[in-house]
Design an enzyme around this catalytic site. Structure first.
Site, mmCIF file in Angstrom:
data_model
loop_
_atom_site.group_PDB
_atom_site.id
_atom_site.type_symbol
_atom_site.label_atom_id
_atom_site.label_comp_id
_atom_site.label_asym_id
_atom_site.label_seq_id
_atom_site.Cartn_x
_atom_site.Cartn_y
_atom_site.Cartn_z
ATOM 1 N N ARG A 1 3.490 4.410 13.893
ATOM 2 C CA ARG A 1 3.530 4.325 12.250
ATOM 3 C C ARG A 1 2.303 3.723 11.820
ATOM 4 O O ARG A 1 2.158 3.136 10.555
ATOM 5 C CB ARG A 1 4.689 4.069 11.829
ATOM 6 C CG ARG A 1 5.830 4.731 12.257
ATOM 7 C CD ARG A 1 6.171 6.100 12.131
ATOM 8 N NE ARG A 1 6.433 6.634 10.719
ATOM 9 C CZ ARG A 1 7.518 6.863 10.152
ATOM 10 N NH1 ARG A 1 8.647 6.715 10.795
ATOM 11 N NH2 ARG A 1 7.604 7.242 8.885
ATOM 12 N N ARG B 1 1.720 3.774 5.202
ATOM 13 C CA ARG B 1 2.429 2.797 4.683
ATOM 14 C C ARG B 1 1.704 1.273 4.578
ATOM 15 O O ARG B 1 1.807 0.659 3.566
ATOM 16 C CB ARG B 1 3.964 2.652 5.538
ATOM 17 C CG ARG B 1 4.399 3.825 5.449
ATOM 18 C CD ARG B 1 5.957 3.787 6.020
ATOM 19 N NE ARG B 1 6.074 3.432 7.307
ATOM 20 C CZ ARG B 1 7.209 3.323 7.931
ATOM 21 N NH1 ARG B 1 8.363 3.542 7.280
ATOM 22 N NH2 ARG B 1 7.247 2.708 9.283
ATOM 23 N N ARG C 1 -2.362 8.420 -1.394
ATOM 24 C CA ARG C 1 -1.206 9.052 -1.694
ATOM 25 C C ARG C 1 -1.129 9.101 -3.305
ATOM 26 O O ARG C 1 -0.646 9.872 -3.885
ATOM 27 C CB ARG C 1 0.122 7.912 -1.426
ATOM 28 C CG ARG C 1 0.497 8.020 -0.096
ATOM 29 C CD ARG C 1 1.650 9.203 0.189
ATOM 30 N NE ARG C 1 2.712 8.816 -0.101
ATOM 31 C CZ ARG C 1 3.607 9.333 -1.064
ATOM 32 N NH1 ARG C 1 2.979 9.982 -2.095
ATOM 33 N NH2 ARG C 1 4.779 9.093 -1.209
ATOM 34 N N ASP D 1 4.400 14.596 10.228
ATOM 35 C CA ASP D 1 5.830 14.225 10.262
ATOM 36 C C ASP D 1 6.500 15.028 11.222
ATOM 37 O O ASP D 1 6.287 16.207 11.268
ATOM 38 C CB ASP D 1 6.463 14.091 8.766
ATOM 39 C CG ASP D 1 7.676 13.087 8.966
ATOM 40 O OD1 ASP D 1 7.369 11.990 8.589
ATOM 41 O OD2 ASP D 1 8.541 13.679 9.177
ATOM 42 N N TYR E 1 18.492 15.537 11.648
ATOM 43 C CA TYR E 1 18.014 15.798 10.178
ATOM 44 C C TYR E 1 18.570 17.289 9.623
ATOM 45 O O TYR E 1 18.849 17.500 8.723
ATOM 46 C CB TYR E 1 16.812 15.770 10.074
ATOM 47 C CG TYR E 1 16.199 14.433 10.107
ATOM 48 C CD1 TYR E 1 16.469 13.604 8.978
ATOM 49 C CD2 TYR E 1 15.637 13.752 11.274
ATOM 50 C CE1 TYR E 1 16.112 12.146 9.140
ATOM 51 C CE2 TYR E 1 15.282 12.297 11.402
ATOM 52 C CZ TYR E 1 15.401 11.609 10.236
ATOM 53 O OH TYR E 1 15.039 10.406 10.466
HETATM 54 O O1 1CP Z 1 1.343 6.636 12.038
HETATM 55 C C1 1CP Z 1 1.832 7.209 11.460
HETATM 56 O O2 1CP Z 1 2.593 6.985 10.329
HETATM 57 C C2 1CP Z 1 1.794 8.713 11.727
HETATM 58 C C3 1CP Z 1 2.575 9.695 11.097
HETATM 59 C C4 1CP Z 1 4.118 9.588 11.190
HETATM 60 C C5 1CP Z 1 4.884 9.887 12.335
HETATM 61 C C6 1CP Z 1 4.357 9.507 13.782
HETATM 62 C C7 1CP Z 1 4.839 9.792 9.973
HETATM 63 C C8 1CP Z 1 4.313 9.864 8.526
HETATM 64 N N1 1CP Z 1 6.181 9.851 10.270
HETATM 65 C C9 1CP Z 1 6.177 9.959 11.954
HETATM 66 C C10 1CP Z 1 7.324 10.106 12.752
HETATM 67 C C11 1CP Z 1 8.712 10.127 11.871
HETATM 68 N N2 1CP Z 1 9.174 10.717 10.834
HETATM 69 C C12 1CP Z 1 9.953 9.793 12.625
HETATM 70 C C13 1CP Z 1 9.874 9.334 14.163
HETATM 71 C C14 1CP Z 1 9.523 7.885 14.296
HETATM 72 C C15 1CP Z 1 10.262 6.776 13.951
HETATM 73 O O3 1CP Z 1 11.542 6.735 14.597
HETATM 74 O O4 1CP Z 1 10.040 5.966 13.141
HETATM 75 C C16 1CP Z 1 11.172 9.853 11.983
HETATM 76 C C17 1CP Z 1 12.362 9.598 12.183
HETATM 77 C C18 1CP Z 1 10.462 10.575 10.537
HETATM 78 C C19 1CP Z 1 11.376 11.014 9.567
HETATM 79 C C20 1CP Z 1 10.820 10.420 8.428
HETATM 80 N N3 1CP Z 1 9.589 10.388 7.527
HETATM 81 C C21 1CP Z 1 11.529 9.234 7.714
HETATM 82 C C22 1CP Z 1 12.862 8.496 7.849
HETATM 83 C C23 1CP Z 1 13.877 8.695 7.254
HETATM 84 C C24 1CP Z 1 15.282 8.106 7.928
HETATM 85 O O5 1CP Z 1 16.174 9.009 8.215
HETATM 86 O O6 1CP Z 1 15.242 6.916 7.985
HETATM 87 C C25 1CP Z 1 10.727 8.782 6.388
HETATM 88 C C26 1CP Z 1 10.946 7.794 5.473
HETATM 89 C C27 1CP Z 1 9.788 9.572 6.471
HETATM 90 C C28 1CP Z 1 8.349 9.806 5.599
HETATM 91 C C29 1CP Z 1 6.919 9.317 6.121
HETATM 92 N N4 1CP Z 1 6.665 9.870 7.481
HETATM 93 C C30 1CP Z 1 5.262 9.336 7.472
HETATM 94 C C31 1CP Z 1 5.038 8.539 6.529
HETATM 95 C C32 1CP Z 1 3.672 7.544 6.221
HETATM 96 C C33 1CP Z 1 6.210 8.166 5.467
HETATM 97 C C34 1CP Z 1 6.417 7.616 4.381
HETATM 98 C C35 1CP Z 1 6.302 8.690 3.098
HETATM 99 C C36 1CP Z 1 5.416 8.104 2.029
HETATM 100 O O7 1CP Z 1 4.202 7.866 2.405
HETATM 101 O O8 1CP Z 1 5.912 8.290 0.932
#
Ligand code: 1CP
Length: 340
Positions: free
Chosen positions: A24, A28, A37, A74, A150
């Site tokens: 990640r 963020r 964003r 994602d 999901y």
């Molecule tokens: O480095 C990075 O951020 C690369 C991109 C990346 C990756 C590898 C994002 C962007 N998401 C992910 C993987 C991801 N997405 C996972 C697996 C990793 C982990 O366990 O952390 C999971 C479970 C998700 C699903 C997801 N996407 C959630 C989780 C929800 C929950 O059930 O808790 C959320 C909140 C997101 C949104 C998201 N994805 C990525 C970002 C930067 C964000 C934040 C959204 C934003 O900027 O508004």
């Protein structure tokens, strides 16, 4: 390739310095990401616009000086490609309009194809060309079980009781859905590799909420299938978050690297996963501490993992409120570790 430390470590080689990246890392925490964003309507627009996804992917390589880029996307690209649309709600996370509850719902899903994720393919091609060999590019997908969770729940959950209910009450249906997700994920990852991803990571973020028996029936066999299809093309990093109760079975995966979370002791992980490279596993919360603590905990971690076939990382994604300077300090501490 100017810096191929990650790829060499993934193949089990001893490297002159330990490669480091963070799960990640691309969103963020970084100020440039927040600005990106603001330019778009929502998160999905960022993911679906290759020039912007490329920019978000490259930022941490510059800002944090990490040894790999991970394509900005994602894991939820896969359900959407199968026909299940979602919205990413501000500070709430994903929300699916419909969920999968019946055989009919499963039959209504397609096995996704390149036209459903072409924006990811384009983002990878563009990023690969911009990187110009600076560091390797990581592709990724969620594990079938994590995607299943999901698709059946429709959003994140503490217990995932709707998803787990299906495993116990309708196991055949659950397998049918997992199989369809697996077929899609294999095609999706192969397309990422063809576009230029040099290594791929499978995130089984919700593996840890299953019992060992359920994990070995509903998650691991599907991860194994994906590894069998992909690991001959590029190294695969399997990240079975929280599921190390099944370490013996995980060790049999046909993958190059196992991602370790902070619940496993690094030297024990070496014993459990003998022939494989390892990635991980600092508790992200260590990065809230002062620099000297980050340094000693990071160096202690490396000492226990050993320096051969090792990729430094956190035990899960970096949290949004962790100070960027502390993240940078972690990266520097890894880089300064003397490899003998
Ligand atoms: O480095 C990075 O951020 C690369 C991109 C990346 C990756 C590898 C994002 C962007 N998401 C992910 C993987 C991801 N997405 C996972 C697996 C990793 C982990 O366990 O952390 C999971 C479970 C998700 C699903 C997801 N996407 C959630 C989780 C929800 C929950 O059930 O808790 C959320 C909140 C997101 C949104 C998201 N994805 C990525 C970002 C930067 C964000 C934040 C959204 C934003 O900027 O508004």
């Amino acid at each position: 390739m100017k810096n191929d430390l990650l790829l060499r470590a993934a193949r089990g080689e001893k490297t002159e310095r330990i490669p480091v990246w963070l799960m990640r890392q691309a969103g963020r925490i970084l100020p440039g990401y927040r600005k990106l964003r603001e330019k778009v309507k929502d998160f999905k627009e960022l993911v679906k616009t290759p020039t912007l996804a490329c920019e978000a992917t490259l930022e941490p390589v510059q800002a944090l000086d990490v040894d790999a880029a991970i394509i900005f996307s994602d894991i939820l690209v896969v359900p959407e490609a199968m026909g299940l649309d979602y919205e990413m709600l501000e500070s709430k996370g994903p929300m699916f309009e419909k969920t999968i509850q019946s055989k009919k719902d499963i039959d209504g899903l397609r096995i996704g194809s390149i036209e459903n994720w072409n924006y990811v393919v384009e983002a990878i091609k563009l990023t690969k060309s911009e990187l110009n060999g600076k560091v390797p590019l990581i592709g990724f997908a969620g594990s079938p079980w994590t995607i299943f969770a999901y698709m059946t729940e429709g959003k994140g959950s503490k217990t995932f009781s709707i998803a787990k209910r299906m495993l116990y009450s309708e196991p055949e249906m659950a397998h049918a859905l997992l199989d369809k997700i697996t077929q899609t994920t294999i095609k999706y990852l192969k397309d990422q590799v063809n576009a230029g991803a040099q290594i791929v990571q499978l995130f089984d973020s919700w593996g840890g909420i299953l019992s060992p028996e359920s994990y070995e029936e509903f998650s691991l066999p599907y991860i194994a299938k994906i590894c069998d299809e992909l690991n001959g093309l590029v190294p695969v990093i399997a990240f079975p978050k929280g599921a190390f109760f099944s370490a013996k079975e995980i060790a049999k995966l046909n993958c190059s690297v196992i991602g370790i979370d902070w619940t496993v002791n690094p030297s024990e992980a070496r014993t459990l996963f003998g022939g494989k490279s390892l990635q991980g596993n600092l508790d992200p919360c260590v990065l809230y501490a002062e620099p000297s603590v980050i340094r000693s905990k990071t160096h202690n971690m490396i000492e226990q993992f050993g320096t051969k076939g090792y990729i430094a990382n956190l035990g899960h994604g970096v949290y949004p409120d962790i100070p960027v300077d502390n993240v940078r300090h972690f990266v520097e501490c890894v880089k300064q570790y003397p490899v003998k």
